[in-house]
Design a protein around this motif. Structure first.
Motif, PDB file in Angstrom:
ATOM      1  N   GLN A 377       0.808  -1.219   0.000  1.00 39.28           N
ATOM      2  CA  GLN A 377       0.000   0.000   0.000  1.00 39.28           C
ATOM      3  C   GLN A 377       0.844   1.273   0.000  1.00 39.28           C
ATOM      4  O   GLN A 377       0.566   2.217  -0.747  1.00 39.28           O
ATOM      5  N   VAL A 378       1.879   1.320   0.819  1.00 38.25           N
ATOM      6  CA  VAL A 378       2.699   2.534   0.908  1.00 38.25           C
ATOM      7  C   VAL A 378       3.359   2.827  -0.436  1.00 38.25           C
ATOM      8  O   VAL A 378       3.350   3.963  -0.916  1.00 38.25           O
ATOM      9  N   ALA A 379       3.917   1.792  -1.057  1.00 36.88           N
ATOM     10  CA  ALA A 379       4.547   1.985  -2.367  1.00 36.88           C
ATOM     11  C   ALA A 379       3.520   2.436  -3.397  1.00 36.88           C
ATOM     12  O   ALA A 379       3.822   3.264  -4.274  1.00 36.88           O
ATOM     13  N   ALA A 380       2.285   1.906  -3.304  1.00 37.81           N
ATOM     14  CA  ALA A 380       1.241   2.305  -4.246  1.00 37.81           C
ATOM     15  C   ALA A 380       0.871   3.771  -4.056  1.00 37.81           C
ATOM     16  O   ALA A 380       0.720   4.525  -5.034  1.00 37.81           O
ATOM     17  N   LEU A 381       0.720   4.203  -2.809  1.00 41.64           N
ATOM     18  CA  LEU A 381       0.423   5.610  -2.557  1.00 41.64           C
ATOM     19  C   LEU A 381       1.564   6.511  -3.006  1.00 41.64           C
ATOM     20  O   LEU A 381       1.338   7.596  -3.558  1.00 41.64           O
ATOM     21  N   ASP A 382       2.798   6.061  -2.796  1.00 44.04           N
ATOM     22  CA  ASP A 382       3.957   6.832  -3.251  1.00 44.04           C
ATOM     23  C   ASP A 382       3.959   6.956  -4.776  1.00 44.04           C
ATOM     24  O   ASP A 382       4.343   7.993  -5.324  1.00 44.04           O
ATOM     25  N   ALA A 383       3.556   5.872  -5.467  1.00 42.22           N
ATOM     26  CA  ALA A 383       3.525   5.903  -6.932  1.00 42.22           C
ATOM     27  C   ALA A 383       2.531   6.950  -7.428  1.00 42.22           C
ATOM     28  O   ALA A 383       2.790   7.658  -8.412  1.00 42.22           O
ATOM     29  N   VAL A 384       1.398   7.062  -6.749  1.00 34.94           N
ATOM     30  CA  VAL A 384       0.424   8.087  -7.141  1.00 34.94           C
ATOM     31  C   VAL A 384       0.945   9.473  -6.777  1.00 34.94           C
ATOM     32  O   VAL A 384       0.786  10.434  -7.538  1.00 34.94           O
ATOM     33  N   ASP A 385       1.589   9.586  -5.619  1.00 37.16           N
ATOM     34  CA  ASP A 385       2.182  10.878  -5.233  1.00 37.16           C
ATOM     35  C   ASP A 385       3.133  11.394  -6.308  1.00 37.16           C
ATOM     36  O   ASP A 385       3.194  12.598  -6.579  1.00 37.16           O
ATOM     37  N   ALA A 386       3.895  10.472  -6.914  1.00 32.11           N
ATOM     38  CA  ALA A 386       4.895  10.877  -7.907  1.00 32.11           C
ATOM     39  C   ALA A 386       4.252  11.486  -9.145  1.00 32.11           C
ATOM     40  O   ALA A 386       4.897  12.248  -9.869  1.00 32.11           O
ATOM     41  N   VAL A 387       2.982  11.159  -9.414  1.00 29.17           N
ATOM     42  CA  VAL A 387       2.302  11.702 -10.598  1.00 29.17           C
ATOM     43  C   VAL A 387       1.110  12.573 -10.194  1.00 29.17           C
ATOM     44  O   VAL A 387       0.211  12.815 -10.995  1.00 29.17           O
ATOM     45  N   LEU A 415      -8.947   6.902  -7.150  1.00 32.12           N
ATOM     46  CA  LEU A 415      -8.116   7.623  -6.187  1.00 32.12           C
ATOM     47  C   LEU A 415      -8.795   7.804  -4.832  1.00 32.12           C
ATOM     48  O   LEU A 415      -8.296   8.565  -3.998  1.00 32.12           O
ATOM     49  N   TRP A 416      -9.892   7.101  -4.568  1.00 28.00           N
ATOM     50  CA  TRP A 416     -10.691   7.386  -3.378  1.00 28.00           C
ATOM     51  C   TRP A 416      -9.872   7.299  -2.093  1.00 28.00           C
ATOM     52  O   TRP A 416      -9.964   8.173  -1.236  1.00 28.00           O
ATOM     53  N   LEU A 417      -9.051   6.265  -1.955  1.00 29.32           N
ATOM     54  CA  LEU A 417      -8.261   6.138  -0.736  1.00 29.32           C
ATOM     55  C   LEU A 417      -7.082   7.107  -0.731  1.00 29.32           C
ATOM     56  O   LEU A 417      -6.692   7.624   0.314  1.00 29.32           O
ATOM     57  N   TYR A 418      -6.541   7.382  -1.913  1.00 31.31           N
ATOM     58  CA  TYR A 418      -5.416   8.326  -2.000  1.00 31.31           C
ATOM     59  C   TYR A 418      -5.844   9.714  -1.554  1.00 31.31           C
ATOM     60  O   TYR A 418      -5.143  10.380  -0.794  1.00 31.31           O
ATOM     61  N   TRP A 419      -7.013  10.182  -2.064  1.00 31.59           N
ATOM     62  CA  TRP A 419      -7.470  11.511  -1.669  1.00 31.59           C
ATOM     63  C   TRP A 419      -7.514  11.621  -0.149  1.00 31.59           C
ATOM     64  O   TRP A 419      -7.141  12.648   0.429  1.00 31.59           O
ATOM     65  N   ALA A 420      -8.012  10.553   0.506  1.00 30.37           N
ATOM     66  CA  ALA A 420      -8.181  10.589   1.955  1.00 30.37           C
ATOM     67  C   ALA A 420      -6.855  10.415   2.686  1.00 30.37           C
ATOM     68  O   ALA A 420      -6.528  11.175   3.598  1.00 30.37           O
ATOM     69  N   GLU A 586      -0.687   2.738  20.486  1.00 28.93           N
ATOM     70  CA  GLU A 586      -0.840   3.988  19.727  1.00 28.93           C
ATOM     71  C   GLU A 586       0.454   4.366  19.017  1.00 28.93           C
ATOM     72  O   GLU A 586       0.437   4.879  17.890  1.00 28.93           O
ATOM     73  N   HIS A 587       1.596   4.099  19.648  1.00 30.28           N
ATOM     74  CA  HIS A 587       2.874   4.360  18.969  1.00 30.28           C
ATOM     75  C   HIS A 587       3.017   3.496  17.729  1.00 30.28           C
ATOM     76  O   HIS A 587       3.446   3.967  16.666  1.00 30.28           O
ATOM     77  N   ALA A 588       2.680   2.194  17.874  1.00 30.00           N
ATOM     78  CA  ALA A 588       2.772   1.306  16.718  1.00 30.00           C
ATOM     79  C   ALA A 588       1.843   1.777  15.608  1.00 30.00           C
ATOM     80  O   ALA A 588       2.203   1.763  14.419  1.00 30.00           O
ATOM     81  N   ALA A 589       0.633   2.210  15.973  1.00 26.05           N
ATOM     82  CA  ALA A 589      -0.314   2.709  14.975  1.00 26.05           C
ATOM     83  C   ALA A 589       0.217   3.965  14.301  1.00 26.05           C
ATOM     84  O   ALA A 589       0.154   4.111  13.067  1.00 26.05           O
ATOM     85  N   LEU A 590       0.747   4.881  15.101  1.00 22.23           N
ATOM     86  CA  LEU A 590       1.226   6.154  14.554  1.00 22.23           C
ATOM     87  C   LEU A 590       2.406   5.952  13.616  1.00 22.23           C
ATOM     88  O   LEU A 590       2.532   6.642  12.590  1.00 22.23           O
ATOM     89  N   GLN A 591       3.283   5.013  13.928  1.00 21.06           N
ATOM     90  CA  GLN A 591       4.411   4.731  13.033  1.00 21.06           C
ATOM     91  C   GLN A 591       3.916   4.248  11.675  1.00 21.06           C
ATOM     92  O   GLN A 591       4.442   4.647  10.622  1.00 21.06           O
ATOM     93  N   LEU A 592       2.883   3.389  11.674  1.00 25.90           N
ATOM     94  CA  LEU A 592       2.319   2.928  10.403  1.00 25.90           C
ATOM     95  C   LEU A 592       1.626   4.078   9.676  1.00 25.90           C
ATOM     96  O   LEU A 592       1.748   4.218   8.450  1.00 25.90           O
ATOM     97  N   MET A 593       0.904   4.894  10.412  1.00 27.01           N
ATOM     98  CA  MET A 593       0.219   6.023   9.779  1.00 27.01           C
ATOM     99  C   MET A 593       1.212   7.008   9.183  1.00 27.01           C
ATOM    100  O   MET A 593       0.957   7.611   8.132  1.00 27.01           O
ATOM    101  N   ARG A 594       2.342   7.165   9.840  1.00 26.97           N
ATOM    102  CA  ARG A 594       3.389   8.026   9.286  1.00 26.97           C
ATOM    103  C   ARG A 594       3.900   7.460   7.972  1.00 26.97           C
ATOM    104  O   ARG A 594       4.140   8.202   7.011  1.00 26.97           O
ATOM    105  N   ASP A 595       4.072   6.134   7.887  1.00 29.81           N
ATOM    106  CA  ASP A 595       4.537   5.516   6.642  1.00 29.81           C
ATOM    107  C   ASP A 595       3.529   5.727   5.519  1.00 29.81           C
ATOM    108  O   ASP A 595       3.893   6.035   4.385  1.00 29.81           O
ATOM    109  N   VAL A 596       2.258   5.532   5.856  1.00 33.53           N
ATOM    110  CA  VAL A 596       1.212   5.702   4.850  1.00 33.53           C
ATOM    111  C   VAL A 596       1.026   7.181   4.513  1.00 33.53           C
ATOM    112  O   VAL A 596       0.546   7.524   3.450  1.00 33.53           O
ATOM    113  N   ASP A 597       1.455   8.052   5.436  1.00 34.05           N
ATOM    114  CA  ASP A 597       1.187   9.493   5.367  1.00 34.05           C
ATOM    115  C   ASP A 597      -0.319   9.740   5.474  1.00 34.05           C
ATOM    116  O   ASP A 597      -0.881  10.565   4.770  1.00 34.05           O
ATOM    117  N   ASP A 598      -0.954   8.971   6.369  1.00 38.39           N
ATOM    118  CA  ASP A 598      -2.383   9.094   6.645  1.00 38.39           C
ATOM    119  C   ASP A 598      -2.574  10.252   7.617  1.00 38.39           C
ATOM    120  O   ASP A 598      -2.303  10.133   8.808  1.00 38.39           O
TER     121      ASP A 598
END
Length: 762
Positions: A377-387, A415-420, A586-598
Motif C-alpha cells: 500500500q505505501v509503495a502504491a500511494l507513493d507511486a500516485v504521489d509521484a504523478v 483515487l478514493w483512498l489516496y485523496w483521503a 498507539e505508537h505502533a499505529a502512529l508509526q504505520l500512519m506516518r509511513d502511509v502518510d495518513d
C-alpha cells in the motif's frame, strides 16, 4: 602599455549598467572552475543570466590575468566562418593580412595569461568549439569562459549549470530572496517614486515564483510596474509572452521579449526535438523517459527516437534533470512549458497528446489502486504521489474534452483512498463533484464516483454531505455492480451513522457490509471490522471491540487497516485502565500512519496519546499533544469525529484545572504551531512500544516473511530495498510492520524468530 596587435593588459569588458544581484555561490564556483580547468562553460536556458554572471566573474578575476581580459560576443554571428573574426577583434588582433587568422590569434596571445570570455556560443557551437580547442592547445596560459545554451563538448571543458535566482517558498513571502530583490530593485529604477507596500510582498513573491526566478522574465515584469499594480501584473501572467516585453531597440532582439528569448532556443533545435518539446509540455510537473515514450511518441516521433531528442533538450537547457530513485526525471521551467504549450495548441495534435497523457496517468493510478488494500500500500500511494500533478492535469483535461468525462471520473474514483490518506480532500471534492455533474448517466463508473465522493466527504467529517452520495452509490451499485461497490457504500453509511452518534444503526450497517465484503472483497473486510470495533468501543462493550480490532489485525495486510486497528485496540486498553499498553499500541499505529502518510489517522493517534497522557496525569504533555492534534486536523482540513469529542473535552478540562488557563493556552499553542512531522515526533517521544497481541499462527504476509528472512541475514533497509527492487522507505515500512505484528522491539528479535521457525520446519 599594450603593444599594437597584442592583448597585453587588455580589459575589454562592457561597463555594468545596473546593479548585480545575488549569485555569490555561482561566482565562487566560476573562480573554482577556472582554477581547475582552462575552459569553463556556463550553460542554462535563455534569460537565466549567463552573460551577466560571466562578465561579473571576469571583472572580479582581472587581477589573476595580467595578460588581459576580453569579451567576444557571438550573439550577432550566424556564419561559422565569422567566429574567429569576432574573437580576433575582441583580442585586438589586427595584423592578419599575411597569415591564417586562427594561427595569428594564437601567435598574438602566445604564452600570456589571458582570460577570453566567449558569449552566446550556441548558434555557432561547432565553429566555436574548434577555435577554442585550437587556441587552448597553442596558448598554454590562455583560459576561456564561455556562455552557451548547450555545452561546447571540447576536451577538458568544465560545466556550470546556471540556475534561476532563488524564489521565496510559498507561505514565506518576506524571505529576502534574490529574485524578489531583483524585481524590486529594477521596478524602483524604472518607476521613480514607486511605492511598494508590505501588502505587495506576497504578490511580488508569487510573481517571482511563477516566473521561476528567471532574471530576464523578472526584469521584464519589473518594467510593467510602470502601468500595472503588483496584483494586476500577477493577474496577467497567464499571457506572459504578450505581457513581458520591453520597448525600444537598445536591447538585443532576443532579450527584448520573453517570446524572442525562447524562440531563439527553438530555432536551434532539429524538428524531432521541437516535436518532443511541444508534446512534453503536456506534463504538469515532471516525467521520466518511460513516460515520455508513452505520451510523446507516435508515427511522427517513434519511441526509439525519444531518448536522443530528450538528451538534446536537456543539453540545450530546456529541461532540468534530477535523480529520482534509480533513474532520472525531467521538468521544464514554466516559461519553457508555456511556450511549448503554445506550440502544441497550434500543432493540431493537442487532443491526441492529452489523451495519451490521460491514459498514461490512468494506467499508473489503476496499477496503484490494485495494491491499495494490500501489503504494498505505501509503495502504491507513493507511486500516485509521484504523478499527483499529472493526475490533476489529466482530470482537468477530461472535463474539457466532450466525451472524455467518464474516463476522467473512473480515474478520480480509483483515487478514493489516496485523496483521503494523503490529505488531498479539497482537491478530491472538487474533481469528483465536477466529473459527477458531467456524467449523469446511471453507469457503473458513476456508482464508483459517487462512492469515492461520499468517502471523501466522510473523511472530511461531513456526514451530511456524504450520506446522499453514499445512498446513491449503494442504490446504483446494486444494479450496475460490482458487489463491492454497494458493500463499501453500506460500510461508509455505517461510518456516517457512527459520526452522528447512532451506534445501533452503525453496528447494523457495518456488520452487514462486513458479511458481504468477506465474500465480495476480503481485502476490504478487515477495515470494516475495525469500524465495527470503534462502534463497540463507543458503546462501552470493550470485549466486542477488542475482538473486532483483533479480527481486523488478523485479516488486514495493508498498513492503513492495521494502523486503525492498532489505534482502536489502544483505546480499548486505555478504557480498560492500562495506559502504558495503550501508549505502545498507539505508537505502533502512529508509526504505520506516518509511513502511509495518513493525515487524519495521524491526528487520531496524536489525540489518543493526549488521552493516554491524561490518564497518566502528565498535564503539560496533554496540552502540547492536544494542540498538536488540532494543528494536524487544520492542515487536512478536517475535524475530530463528533463521537470522540466528549473524551477530548474531558481531558482538556482536567488539564486546564491542573495547569491553569494561561499555562494551558501557552502549551496548547506550542503544540498547535508544530508541523505535522514535528507533531508526530512529539507524540512518539522516546517510549518503547508495547507489543500488540499476536492474532494468528503465521502473522506475516509472504512479502513480510521474505523481508524477515533478509533481516535475519543482517541486511540493512537499504540493502533489502536493493535486493527486492523496492524503495528504502517501503523496506523500512515492511520492517516496522513486522515488528508491530510480532510484538518485537529489535531486528535481532526478528532474526531469532525467523531462525526458530526455520528450525521448526515452518
Amino acid at each position: 602599455m599594450a603593444r599594437p596587435g597584442t592583448p597585453d593588459g587588455l580589459l575589454r569588458l562592457p561597463a555594468e549598467r545596473s546593479s548585480f544581484v545575488g549569485r555569490r555561490a555561482e561566482l565562487a564556483e566560476v573562480r573554482r572552475l577556472l582554477s581547475a580547468a582552462r575552459l569553463g562553460t556556463l550553460v542554462g536556458p535563455g534569460g537565466v543570466g549567463k552573460t551577466r554572471l560571466a562578465l561579473r566573474a571576469a571583472a572580479d578575476l582581472r587581477r589573476s590575468f595580467p595578460g588581459g581580459v576580453a569579451l567576444a560576443d557571438l550573439a550577432p554571428v550566424s556564419d561559422p566562418s565569422s567566429v574567429v573574426e569576432r574573437v580576433a577583434a575582441a583580442l585586438d588582433v589586427r595584423d592578419v593580412s599575411a597569415s591564417w587568422l586562427p594561427a595569428r590569434v594564437a601567435e598574438v596571445v602566445g604564452d600570456r595569461q589571458v582570460l577570453l570570455v566567449v558569449d552566446n556560443c550556441e548558434q555557432v557551437r561547432d565553429a566555436t568549439a574548434v577555435l577554442v580547442d585550437t587556441l587552448l592547445a597553442a596558448c598554454p596560459r590562455l583560459s576561456v569562459l564561455a556562455t552557451s545554451r548547450v555545452p561546447l563538448d571540447v576536451d577538458g571543458e568544465a560545466l556550470l549549470a546556471v540556475p534561476p535566482l532563488p524564489v521565496p517558498p510559498p507561505g514565506a513571502p518576506s524571505t529576502p530572496d534574490d529574485a524578489v530583490h531583483l524585481l524590486v530593485q529594477r521596478a524602483t529604477a524604472a518607476v521613480p517614486g514607486l511605492a511598494l507596500t508590505p501588502s505587495d510582498a506576497q504578490v511580488l513573491a508569487d510573481v517571482c515564483r511563477r516566473l521561476d526566478g528567471l532574471p530576464l522574465a523578472v526584469e521584464l515584469a519589473a518594467v510593467r510596474l510602470r502601468t500595472l499594480s503588483p496584483a494586476e501584473l500577477a493577474a496577467r501572467l497567464d499571457d506572459r509572452f504578450a505581457l513581458l516585453a520591453r520597448s525600444g531597440t537598445a536591447a538585443a532582439e532576443r532579450h527584448r521579449t520573453l517570446r524572442a528569448t525562447v524562440q531563439w532556443s527553438a530555432d536551434l533545435l532539429a524538428p524531432a526535438e521541437r516535436v518532443l518539446w511541444r508534446r512534453a509540455s503536456v506534463f504538469a510537473a515532471g516525467f521520466d523517459l518511460a513516460a515520455a515514450e508513452v505520451v510523446c511518441a507516435d508515427e511522427a516521433l517513434p519511441a526509439s527516437a525519444v531518448l536522443a531528442a530528450l538528451d538534446r533538450l536537456a543539453e540545450a537547457s530546456l529541461l532540468v534533470g534530477s535523480r529520482a530513485g534509480g533513474g532520472r526525471r525531467f521538468r521544464m521551467l514554466e516559461t519553457v512549458r508555456a511556450y511549448g504549450r503554445e506550440l502544441l495548441a497550434a500543432s493540431g495534435e493537442e487532443a491526441a497528446v492529452r489523451r495519451r497523457h490521460r491514459d498514461w496517468c490512468a494506467g499508473v493510478v489503476s496499477a496503484a489502486a490494485a495494491e491499495l488494500a494490500g501489503p504494498a500500500q505505501v509503495a502504491a500511494l507513493d507511486a500516485v504521489d509521484a504523478v499527483h500533478a499529472e493526475v490533476g492535469e489529466a482530470l482537468q483535461g477530461a472535463l474539457g474534452a466532450p466525451g472524455e468525462e467518464e474516463v476522467g471520473l473512473a480515474l478520480a474514483a480509483d483515487l478514493w483512498l489516496y485523496w483521503a490518506a494523503r490529505g488531498h480532500l479539497g482537491e478530491g471534492r472538487r474533481h469528483l463533484a465536477a466529473l459527477l455533474a458531467a456524467c449523469p448517466r446511471p453507469t457503473a463508473v458513476r456508482a464508483r464516483g459517487l462512492l469515492a465522493a461520499g468517502y471523501v466527504e466522510l473523511t472530511a467529517t461531513d456526514p451530511d454531505a456524504a450520506v446522499p452520495l453514499l445512498e446513491q452509490a449503494r442504490e446504483l451499485g446494486a444494479v450496475t455492480g460490482p458487489a463491492r461497490v454497494p458493500a463499501l457504500a453500506t460500510q461508509f453509511l455505517g461510518q456516517a451513522a457512527l459520526f452522528r452518534g447512532d451506534l445501533g444503526a452503525a453496528d447494523r450497517l457495518l456488520r452487514e457490509a462486513a458479511a458481504v465484503l468477506g465474500t465480495a472483497d476480503p481485502r476490504h473486510e478487515a477495515f470494516c471490522r475495525a469500524d465495527v470495533g470503534v462502534t463497540a468501543l463507543l458503546a462501552g462493550d470493550l470485549s466486542a471491540a477488542a475482538e473486532a480490532f483483533e479480527r481486523a489485525l488478523a485479516l488486514g495486510a495493508d498498513p492503513w487497516t492495521r494502523s486503525h486497528a492498532l489505534w482502536g485496540l489502544g483505546l480499548v486498553r486505555l478504557a480498560a485502565g492500562t495506559p502504558h499498553e495503550a501508549a505502545g499500541l498507539e505508537h505502533a499505529a502512529l508509526q504505520l500512519m506516518r509511513d502511509v502518510d495518513d493525515r487524519s489517522g495521524t491526528a487520531l493517534c496524536v489525540e489518543a496519546l493526549a488521552w493516554v497522557a491524561a490518564a497518566e496525569q502528565d498535564w503539560e504533555r496533554v496540552a502540547r499533544l492536544a494542540g498538536a492534534a488540532d494543528g494536524v486536523w487544520r492542515s487536512i482540513p478536517a475535524a475530530l469525529p463528533a463521537p470522540l469529542g466528549g473524551r477530548r473535552e474531558e481531558c482538556a478540562r482536567a488539564a486546564r484545572r491542573a495547569l491553569g488557563e494561561r499555562r494551558w493556552a501557552a502549551l496548547h499553542g506550542e503544540g498547535a504551531d508544530l508541523s505535522r512531522a514535528a507533531a508526530v515526533a512529539l507524540a512518539l517521544g522516546d517510549r518503547a512500544p508495547v507489543p500488540p497481541p499476536r492474532t494468528e499462527a503465521d502473522p506475516l504476509t509472504p512479502r513480510q516473511r521474505e523481508v524477515a528472512a533478509l533481516v535475519a541475514q543482517g541486511m540493512t533497509d537499504r540493502e533489502i530495498a536493493s535486493h527486492l527492487v523496492i524503495s528504502p522507505r517501503t523496506a523500512e515500512s515492511h520492517v516496522e510492520q513486522i515488528l508491530a505484528r510480532l510484538g518485537f522491539h529489535s531486528r535481532a528479535e526478528i532474526a531469532a524468530w525467523t531462525a526458530a521457525r526455520g528450525s521448526a520446519g515452518h
